[in-house]
Design a protein around this motif. Structure first.
Motif, PDB file in Angstrom:
ATOM      1  N   ILE A 224       0.823  -1.216   0.000  1.00 20.54           N
ATOM      2  CA  ILE A 224       0.000   0.000   0.000  1.00 20.54           C
ATOM      3  C   ILE A 224       0.854   1.262   0.000  1.00 20.54           C
ATOM      4  O   ILE A 224       0.350   2.353  -0.290  1.00 20.54           O
ATOM      5  N   LEU A 225       2.144   1.130   0.300  1.00 20.93           N
ATOM      6  CA  LEU A 225       3.024   2.302   0.347  1.00 20.93           C
ATOM      7  C   LEU A 225       3.348   2.835  -1.052  1.00 20.93           C
ATOM      8  O   LEU A 225       3.796   3.963  -1.195  1.00 20.93           O
ATOM      9  N   ARG A 226       3.156   2.011  -2.061  1.00 20.40           N
ATOM     10  CA  ARG A 226       3.353   2.477  -3.447  1.00 20.40           C
ATOM     11  C   ARG A 226       2.060   3.163  -3.890  1.00 20.40           C
ATOM     12  O   ARG A 226       1.082   2.517  -4.235  1.00 20.40           O
ATOM     13  N   THR A 227       2.071   4.477  -3.886  1.00 19.89           N
ATOM     14  CA  THR A 227       0.861   5.239  -4.185  1.00 19.89           C
ATOM     15  C   THR A 227       0.891   5.783  -5.614  1.00 19.89           C
ATOM     16  O   THR A 227       0.404   5.153  -6.538  1.00 19.89           O
ATOM     17  N   LEU A 228       1.496   6.938  -5.793  1.00 18.29           N
ATOM     18  CA  LEU A 228       1.620   7.562  -7.110  1.00 18.29           C
ATOM     19  C   LEU A 228       3.058   8.024  -7.286  1.00 18.29           C
ATOM     20  O   LEU A 228       3.746   8.349  -6.315  1.00 18.29           O
ATOM     21  N   SER A 448      12.133  -3.396  -0.141  1.00 18.75           N
ATOM     22  CA  SER A 448      11.564  -3.237  -1.468  1.00 18.75           C
ATOM     23  C   SER A 448      12.102  -1.952  -2.103  1.00 18.75           C
ATOM     24  O   SER A 448      12.491  -1.012  -1.417  1.00 18.75           O
ATOM     25  N   CYS A 449      12.101  -1.903  -3.427  1.00 17.84           N
ATOM     26  CA  CYS A 449      12.825  -0.876  -4.178  1.00 17.84           C
ATOM     27  C   CYS A 449      12.132   0.490  -4.135  1.00 17.84           C
ATOM     28  O   CYS A 449      10.951   0.619  -4.453  1.00 17.84           O
ATOM     29  N   TRP A 450      12.903   1.516  -3.756  1.00 17.18           N
ATOM     30  CA  TRP A 450      12.388   2.879  -3.757  1.00 17.18           C
ATOM     31  C   TRP A 450      12.005   3.330  -5.160  1.00 17.18           C
ATOM     32  O   TRP A 450      11.063   4.103  -5.348  1.00 17.18           O
ATOM     33  N   HIS A 451      12.765   2.886  -6.166  1.00 14.36           N
ATOM     34  CA  HIS A 451      12.565   3.403  -7.521  1.00 14.36           C
ATOM     35  C   HIS A 451      11.301   2.833  -8.156  1.00 14.36           C
ATOM     36  O   HIS A 451      10.569   3.548  -8.846  1.00 14.36           O
ATOM     37  N   ILE A 452      11.030   1.548  -7.930  1.00  8.90           N
ATOM     38  CA  ILE A 452       9.778   0.976  -8.423  1.00  8.90           C
ATOM     39  C   ILE A 452       8.599   1.594  -7.676  1.00  8.90           C
ATOM     40  O   ILE A 452       7.501   1.709  -8.203  1.00  8.90           O
ATOM     41  N   MET A 453       8.861   2.046  -6.469  1.00 18.34           N
ATOM     42  CA  MET A 453       7.824   2.634  -5.619  1.00 18.34           C
ATOM     43  C   MET A 453       7.491   4.072  -6.015  1.00 18.34           C
ATOM     44  O   MET A 453       6.323   4.485  -5.937  1.00 18.34           O
ATOM     45  N   HIS A 499       5.253  -5.872  -9.771  1.00 14.81           N
ATOM     46  CA  HIS A 499       6.701  -5.913  -9.538  1.00 14.81           C
ATOM     47  C   HIS A 499       7.028  -5.430  -8.125  1.00 14.81           C
ATOM     48  O   HIS A 499       7.878  -6.008  -7.444  1.00 14.81           O
ATOM     49  N   TYR A 500       6.353  -4.359  -7.694  1.00 11.94           N
ATOM     50  CA  TYR A 500       6.601  -3.872  -6.336  1.00 11.94           C
ATOM     51  C   TYR A 500       6.089  -4.863  -5.303  1.00 11.94           C
ATOM     52  O   TYR A 500       6.732  -5.101  -4.275  1.00 11.94           O
ATOM     53  N   ALA A 501       4.923  -5.453  -5.582  1.00  8.86           N
ATOM     54  CA  ALA A 501       4.370  -6.456  -4.664  1.00  8.86           C
ATOM     55  C   ALA A 501       5.309  -7.648  -4.534  1.00  8.86           C
ATOM     56  O   ALA A 501       5.461  -8.219  -3.450  1.00  8.86           O
ATOM     57  N   GLU A 502       5.956  -8.018  -5.632  1.00  2.93           N
ATOM     58  CA  GLU A 502       6.915  -9.121  -5.594  1.00  2.93           C
ATOM     59  C   GLU A 502       8.115  -8.754  -4.720  1.00  2.93           C
ATOM     60  O   GLU A 502       8.599  -9.568  -3.933  1.00  2.93           O
ATOM     61  N   THR A 537      18.616   3.453  -2.730  1.00  5.76           N
ATOM     62  CA  THR A 537      18.887   4.868  -3.004  1.00  5.76           C
ATOM     63  C   THR A 537      17.575   5.589  -3.256  1.00  5.76           C
ATOM     64  O   THR A 537      16.634   5.025  -3.804  1.00  5.76           O
ATOM     65  N   PHE A 538      17.527   6.855  -2.869  1.00  4.63           N
ATOM     66  CA  PHE A 538      16.267   7.599  -2.834  1.00  4.63           C
ATOM     67  C   PHE A 538      16.445   8.921  -3.559  1.00  4.63           C
ATOM     68  O   PHE A 538      17.410   9.648  -3.319  1.00  4.63           O
ATOM     69  N   ASN A 539      15.518   9.251  -4.449  1.00  3.09           N
ATOM     70  CA  ASN A 539      15.572  10.527  -5.160  1.00  3.09           C
ATOM     71  C   ASN A 539      14.668  11.555  -4.478  1.00  3.09           C
ATOM     72  O   ASN A 539      15.118  12.447  -3.797  1.00  3.09           O
ATOM     73  N   PHE A 540      13.369  11.422  -4.657  1.00  7.14           N
ATOM     74  CA  PHE A 540      12.411  12.347  -4.053  1.00  7.14           C
ATOM     75  C   PHE A 540      11.212  11.555  -3.554  1.00  7.14           C
ATOM     76  O   PHE A 540      10.912  10.504  -4.044  1.00  7.14           O
TER      77      PHE A 540
END
Length: 540
Positions: A224-228, A448-453, A499-502, A537-540
């Motif tokens: 659920i943390l992967r929003t927009l 889990s990956c920040w970038h896919i998120m 992919h994020y769920a995986e 690694t985290f961008n924004f």
């Protein structure tokens, strides 16, 4: 205890009044209700902007309006109205999950130890207020002085940090540290509003979650943390003036003339409007691959982003190819750009100049010719964009002395307070390049990956790879989620959910497998993700 609750509403976004919570309530209304439940509550003060139609409280709160709020103005107002109260609770008015139980724990500690400032640490932002003793805000206002800093979510603590040892501070620490999740439980954007609704749905009884429930909600459904998406790295140009030792692009790029070499401004403008409609706000990064300076209409692209107040622009450049007057024009555009980012402000335009060395010979070895031009460009940007221009070097194995020289040189060369130095970790792009990492800085437990998120990369032909590491997408292969010229952004983004769920599933299994398990027992990440060390690694 006699307590005043102060809610800052000077930069409320429209999402704060959207009715999505149980009982058809909005975040602002819930924040007003929640603070009335704080121990010792006697009065609520709402700080807003003059003429703001969003502010129509009807719950007995006193309203203080100003045309513009600064940190000093905020602190002076708190000082004025906190007279006669034992303690002041302070929070933003778009936080619907303010927790009376947690506020009580902070207040009990605050009163017991006669603290001057108290806060909670380890919980997601939005559950806890800050507490100030009478008179402290007045002292902080004097420390802030005549600065015209805007109010941000950490403004009180930011001022306090200037002389932190002069104050008695107490901290209510969460039993589980959730800071690494970087969660903002406030109705600050379409993205955050979606997160709030998901947390509310996961709470006991489907209501307003308590702070103690946060870990369980995330643990049960981490997806659920992967929003927009918030970060849109977009390729604007195919050509690049250099072939860098640390960059895989030359080996994967389609030769010039193998399609459109530059992003069409008309198509870019349409994409920006679609991004705003989808994400509500975002950071646009130019250029994902290639060099923006070589685009014949580069200034049009910059202008298109800056004239949209919901967007911020980051330009990553080699510093080579910018023409006389380009940077000054960009500075003028940024200075005149409308700003509507409220209390979570980004600079309208930020720059990152990739240099990798402070010495010409080493620079040529890594990046090729152009050291003098790139260095001159970097110095000009640091001067034109104080606080939002950066020089960058990749840290690699065996080059620590060079990195130290780079850091020292640019810290001294940059005008005081004009920017910063970025020392970037080396990325081998999942084995596409030689492994030259100077150190292993990955987390002990894989997440889990920040970038896919959070990221939505767009290639020149409109293709959207799962992430930047998916280099084969440059040649039309690999995991591609869709094409912006054929699919809606909603559909493309939704294709990344599995992919994020995986990643979430494997991350959870990895923790339960335990250290020392046989390789055959360890869960496997899909595709090139198994070899990736950029996931943290985290961008924004």
């Amino acid at each position: 205890m006699n307590a005043l609750a102060i809610l800052y509403a000077g930069d409320l976004r429209p999402q704060a009044l959207e009715k999505i919570f149980p009982g058809e309530k909005n975040a602002f209304g819930l924040a007003l209700e929640r603070v009335r439940l704080f121990p010792g509550w006697r009065k609520t003060l709402v700080l807003g902007r003059e003429g703001d139609s969003l502010l129509t409280p009807d719950s007995g709160a006193e309203l203080v309006l100003r045309p513009r709020w600064t940190r000093r103005g905020l602190l002076e107002t708190i000082s004025l109205f906190s007279q006669g109260f034992d303690v002041s609770y302070f929070a933003w008015a778009d936080c619907p999950f303010l927790d009376p139980e947690l506020a009580g724990a902070i207040a009990e500690r605050h009163i017991r130890y006669k603290a001057e400032y108290s806060y909670a640490d380890g919980w997601p932002y939005g559950f806890a207020p800050e507490l100030l003793a009478p008179g402290v805000s007045g002292i902080l206002a004097k420390i802030e002085g005549d600065l015209e800093n805007p109010v941000e979510r950490d403004s009180v603590f930011a001022v306090l940090q200037k002389d932190i040892n002069a104050f008695d501070i107490e901290t209510e620490i969460s039993p589980v540290d959730l800071r690494s999740r970087r969660l903002l439980l406030a109705a600050d954007s379409k993205r955050d509003l979606l997160l709030l609704s998901r947390f509310s749905a996961g709470a006991e009884g489907g209501g307003i979650p308590a702070a103690r429930e946060a870990e369980g909600i995330i643990g049960k459904r981490p997806e659920i943390l992967r929003t927009l998406p918030v970060f849109y790295p977009i390729q604007a140009a195919r050509p690049c003036p250099q072939s860098c030792a640390f960059c895989p692009y030359p080996a994967f790029a389609v030769p010039e003339g193998g399609g459109e070499d530059f992003l069409d401004p008309g198509k870019f403008a349409d994409l920006l409007d679609r991004i705003i409609a989808f994400s509500s706000d975002a950071v646009i990064d130019l250029s994902l691959w290639g060099e923006l300076a070589l685009h014949p209409r580069r200034m049009d692209l910059i202008r298109l982003v800056l004239e949209r107040p919901a967007l911020a622009l980051v330009i990553e450049t080699s510093g080579i190819g910018w023409r006389e007057g380009d940077l000054e024009e960009a500075a003028a555009l940024a200075a005149g750009a409308p700003s509507a980012r409220g209390g979570r402000e980004f600079s309208p335009l930020s720059w990152i100049v990739s240099l990798d060395s402070a010495e010409g010979a080493r620079y040529r070895e890594i990046r090729g010719p152009g050291f003098a031009e790139a260095s001159s460009c970097a110095k000009k940007l640091l001067s034109l964009f104080p606080g939002s221009a950066y020089v960058q070097a990749v840290r690699t194995k065996g080059a620590e002395d060079d990195i130290e020289k780079f850091y020292r040189f640019w810290k001294e060369a940059a005008p005081r307070g004009s920017g910063s130095v970025i020392i970037q970790k080396y990325d081998d792009f999942c084995g596409a390049l030689e492994k030259r990492q100077a150190a292993d800085i990955s987390p002990l437990e894989r997440q889990s990956c920040w970038h896919i998120m959070r990221d939505f990369p767009v290639l020149l032909d409109g293709a959207v790879p799962l992430c930047r590491e998916e280099l084969s997408a440059l040649k039309g292969e690999g995991r591609v989620l869709g094409n912006i010229y054929k699919d809606s952004l909603e559909i493309i983004w939704s294709r990344g959910e599995k992919h994020y769920a995986e990643h979430c599933r494997v991350s959870w299994q990895d923790k339960t497998t335990g250290e020392g398990a046989a390789d055959s027992e360890r869960p496997a990440y899909p595709g090139i993700c198994a070899e990736c060390d950029e996931y943290y690694t985290f961008n924004f």
